[in-house]
Design a protein around this motif. Sequence first.
Motif, PDB file in Angstrom:
ATOM      1  N   GLU A 874       0.812  -1.221   0.000  1.00 30.25           N
ATOM      2  CA  GLU A 874       0.000   0.000   0.000  1.00 30.25           C
ATOM      3  C   GLU A 874       0.844   1.269   0.000  1.00 30.25           C
ATOM      4  N   GLY A 875       2.101   1.157   0.394  1.00 29.92           N
ATOM      5  CA  GLY A 875       2.959   2.329   0.486  1.00 29.92           C
ATOM      6  C   GLY A 875       3.467   2.489   1.894  1.00 29.92           C
ATOM      7  N   PRO A 876       4.750   2.259   2.139  1.00 36.05           N
ATOM      8  CA  PRO A 876       5.280   2.302   3.508  1.00 36.05           C
ATOM      9  C   PRO A 876       5.137   3.687   4.133  1.00 36.05           C
ATOM     10  N   ARG A 877       4.650   3.703   5.355  1.00 35.95           N
ATOM     11  CA  ARG A 877       4.507   4.962   6.072  1.00 35.95           C
ATOM     12  C   ARG A 877       5.868   5.583   6.365  1.00 35.95           C
ATOM     13  N   VAL A 878       6.911   4.733   6.471  1.00 33.88           N
ATOM     14  CA  VAL A 878       8.224   5.264   6.784  1.00 33.88           C
ATOM     15  C   VAL A 878       8.722   6.186   5.675  1.00 33.88           C
ATOM     16  N   ILE A 879       8.413   5.892   4.413  1.00 37.63           N
ATOM     17  CA  ILE A 879       8.811   6.765   3.311  1.00 37.63           C
ATOM     18  C   ILE A 879       8.065   8.085   3.395  1.00 37.63           C
ATOM     19  N   ARG A 880       6.775   8.028   3.708  1.00 38.14           N
ATOM     20  CA  ARG A 880       5.989   9.260   3.831  1.00 38.14           C
ATOM     21  C   ARG A 880       6.493  10.090   5.016  1.00 38.14           C
ATOM     22  N   SER A 881       6.864   9.407   6.095  1.00 38.35           N
ATOM     23  CA  SER A 881       7.375  10.130   7.255  1.00 38.35           C
ATOM     24  C   SER A 881       8.715  10.776   6.934  1.00 38.35           C
ATOM     25  N   ALA A 882       9.570  10.060   6.206  1.00 42.87           N
ATOM     26  CA  ALA A 882      10.861  10.632   5.835  1.00 42.87           C
ATOM     27  C   ALA A 882      10.690  11.820   4.896  1.00 42.87           C
ATOM     28  N   ASP A 883       9.753  11.708   3.961  1.00 38.58           N
ATOM     29  CA  ASP A 883       9.492  12.836   3.074  1.00 38.58           C
ATOM     30  C   ASP A 883       8.920  14.015   3.836  1.00 38.58           C
ATOM     31  N   ALA A 884       8.073  13.724   4.816  1.00 36.66           N
ATOM     32  CA  ALA A 884       7.530  14.806   5.630  1.00 36.66           C
ATOM     33  C   ALA A 884       8.634  15.481   6.420  1.00 36.66           C
ATOM     34  N   LEU A 885       9.593  14.707   6.902  1.00 31.02           N
ATOM     35  CA  LEU A 885      10.727  15.273   7.611  1.00 31.02           C
ATOM     36  C   LEU A 885      11.557  16.161   6.686  1.00 31.02           C
ATOM     37  N   MET A 886      11.642  15.754   5.417  1.00 30.22           N
ATOM     38  CA  MET A 886      12.435  16.522   4.462  1.00 30.22           C
ATOM     39  C   MET A 886      11.706  17.764   3.971  1.00 30.22           C
ATOM     40  N   TYR A 887      10.417  17.615   3.660  1.00 26.72           N
ATOM     41  CA  TYR A 887       9.721  18.681   2.947  1.00 26.72           C
ATOM     42  C   TYR A 887       8.473  19.207   3.658  1.00 26.72           C
ATOM     43  N   GLY A 888       7.974  18.494   4.691  1.00 22.34           N
ATOM     44  CA  GLY A 888       6.646  18.847   5.187  1.00 22.34           C
ATOM     45  C   GLY A 888       6.557  18.989   6.680  1.00 22.34           C
TER      46      GLY A 888
END
Length: 938
Positions: A874-888
């Motif tokens: 479905e899409g790992p939450r860890v990638i979304r969290s890392a992107d949020a740390l980088m950009y959001g």
Amino acid sequence: MTPSNTLAAIALLPLLLQRTHAILPTAAIDVILPDTNSPPITLLASQASFGAVLAEYSRRFREHDGDGNGAPGVGVLPAFPPENDPYLCNEAEGWADYRNHRDGNDGNRDGDDDDLNNNMNIDNRVNNAYPANGPYYQSALLVPRGQCSFERKALSAQRLGASAIIVYGSLSSRYSLRYANSTDDCQDASCDDAKTRTDGYYTNKDVIWPGDKYDYDCGFGRAWIPEEEMEGKLDFTKLPGGYDERNDAFLVGRGEGNLCVRYDASLDGSAGGGGSSTPFAKGCESQRCLVTGRNETFSGDGGLRYEGCCAWDLHVWLYSDNSIPATNEAVTIPTVYITMEEATLLLDVVRGANDSQSGDPVVLTMYQRYRPEYNFSAVMIWALGVFVAWIASYHSSVEYRRLGKALMAKREMDARMEGDEVGRGGDDRSQGVGSVGRRGRSRSPPSSSSVSSNERQIQQQPPQQGVEMGRSGSNISNTERGAGGEERVIYRAESSSSSSQPQYVEDPDSLELTASHAVGFIVMASTSLLVLFFFKIYSVVKIMYAFGCSGALAQIIIHPGLVHLFQRIKWDRPLRTIEWMTEEDATRAALHGGFKGHCLICLWQLIGPISAVDVAAMITSYGIGATWLYVAFMIPHPDTIAFYWIIQDIFGLCMCILFLQTIKLNAIKVGAILLIVAFFYDIFFVFVTPLLTKHGESIMVNVATSGGPPKADPAWCEKYPWDANCKGGDPLPMLFAIPRIGDYQGGSSLLGLGDIVLPGLLLSFASRFDEAKRLIGVVGGGSGTMRNNGCPDGAVGGGGMMKSSNPLCFLCCCCRGGYFGPVMVAYAIGLLMANAAVYIMEMGQPALLYLVPCCLGTVVYMGHKAGELNDLWEGPRVIRSADALMYGDMSIVCGEDDDEQEERDGNITDRREIDDRSHESRMSNEGSMKGGRSMQLA
């Protein structure tokens, strides 16, 4: 290799630019001189499509045994045909029959009683060597081309007892007489019956002259020979063949003895037929002149002059003769052809040995030229494909890696500072997320009331997989432990409804691939393939590819290389922004209106702030692209040129890196759709379309080779590669190519860019997933060391390293490297299988047929073993969290309540300070190149 070294290598590539020619000779002849201490002379030859196959390269030294058995053409002695049949065509004309010559019949049908051996101009030492089997036993007949077909000559040589026949090119072979016609110029009554080639009277009107473009080309050299020279020195009507061999003394060479050099039209354009801009001595590669039969009146003295032009001297294919009756025996001896230049060398050596007193004959060894059975270029293209897939995928997660390193560096700096304070008697500072907080700021551990009940429930679950001090997995949380022993949730990848999922914040310079994108990609690829197949617009593809890849080259190699170079020499002026116009000036000009104002604001929006290094990178990269495009259009078969294919491979490398840097795959569900559809797409267009097209063509192969192989004869295409029927066969540039090493027939090992970027999306996903887990672990206070529970039967050994009893563990995960390493190994194995299939099946293979099961299967298997398959799908939450740390928003990463808001704000402030410092450093180092990605480092 550093960027500056890469730039230096690219700068040297134009020195490798050279032109190659089509290669027709498939055989070689070693001329072994009587003096055994001298190295053999090797001549190249083209082999006939009929007769015996020559000895393989490895058997070229095998000698004949007592019965004459051995490799065909090995260890034979040179010999000449009978004097009364120099072209070996009497039998084809019905003038001789060589089938019974060993019974004492001389083979002639005219009643001549002379013995056959007395009519053979051969080396007597051949008879001494093999007296019991006839004069031509174990010999190779040297026969000039012309008068009859190649197979007719070979059949007559076989009947004479020869072991091989070497047909050589000659000027005489380009002339013949119209034997069936007598001429009106004959005044004698006996000329009325001149119907044969042994009597009668012939003039130049009865000569069949050479053919333009087939036998000669005046564009490479032209001469106008005076009539008195033509009549006094040249004879084209001598019986039986018409051409007098003594003409060669006046038509061969680069000196004044060659009439075409002496009367070069480029030196005198006064002849009626015009001159030539190319001097004969320089432009005529063969050094041989053919009189074309055309004559013009010389404007100076009114004399008549005959045209002479440069003769072609190339290898030719020796085709079979379909006019030979099927009742005749088949040709069983090898037949080869050598050019006029090679024949001159061979004949001089043989005749020189005949005139010597050493008593040792010249020996000829004929064999097939060496071709490696397994070419090393296949290994190189495999290694190149694996390297490009690795570097492009690894580079796609560079932002996570840089941020993690920055956080670790800041943590170490804070730890040293706090250690100094402790040494001075200061209070202890807590570690954890506070390590990324304000420098020297004390942080109290969160109270139990500040942790939500949901978090406390997750904290009580046993850890399964993740990073040290920060684990991730389905239903697994990343935590940090404060000074008081409480754990705090940093990352949680539990299954939840869509309403509870945080809004995904992505890199503004990238595009997340969705299922609709995947399907649309395949539809567009299929449409483009069909358009190219039916409309043949391959030139458009080359132009688009050159300009697109030039931009990628500037962004990936040239610009970083120049920045690195200027930093090394400590010259920062080219890195400064050129203040040609500020944004305020452009806006003010636009507000004033007018054409100038609109142009200025458009130019500002298009270019923006720019530095000298940006301009230099663009000029360099697009200059390389323009040179590559020039070679692609102006030189036939440019894939044989080192400059062309090296730059093409560098273009492909940059394009793959830029593609995987821009296009992101965040769920293997999308990757599975894309790769499975591409899997059947590849199979359909390679294996199924031959059953559907009119001529049984594979659409994929046809398009990949720019319309298929040339339609014209190879010999014609070697002369005139620009002919419309000679175009085709060159691979489209959207692939990696490495020429076959040590293969005289040329060709290249190829690998399409799609076979890298499509599986590369999955490789990039695995790399980003691993680095995201490391990053979140570092944020949680861990070291970022990866552990993988894909080997659940393992135990932790010394040093904290997990060891497994599974013997195949080294193939899947090595119990520590996450997903990227195993999937990279699976890609290498799949590509190796594709290359092996090419050799086994002797045809091109769709690489995705092997890559998709290997790569996708590895990810699914490892995800299942690790208990993360649902999260990956479905899409790992860890990638979304890392992107949020980088950009959001940091709230996606840290599930904090209001009591921790102030603390988080302080951490974010510090992180932004790090971002600002890193951003300033990056801007000073890399400039503000148009189209560059803004890599924010923490």
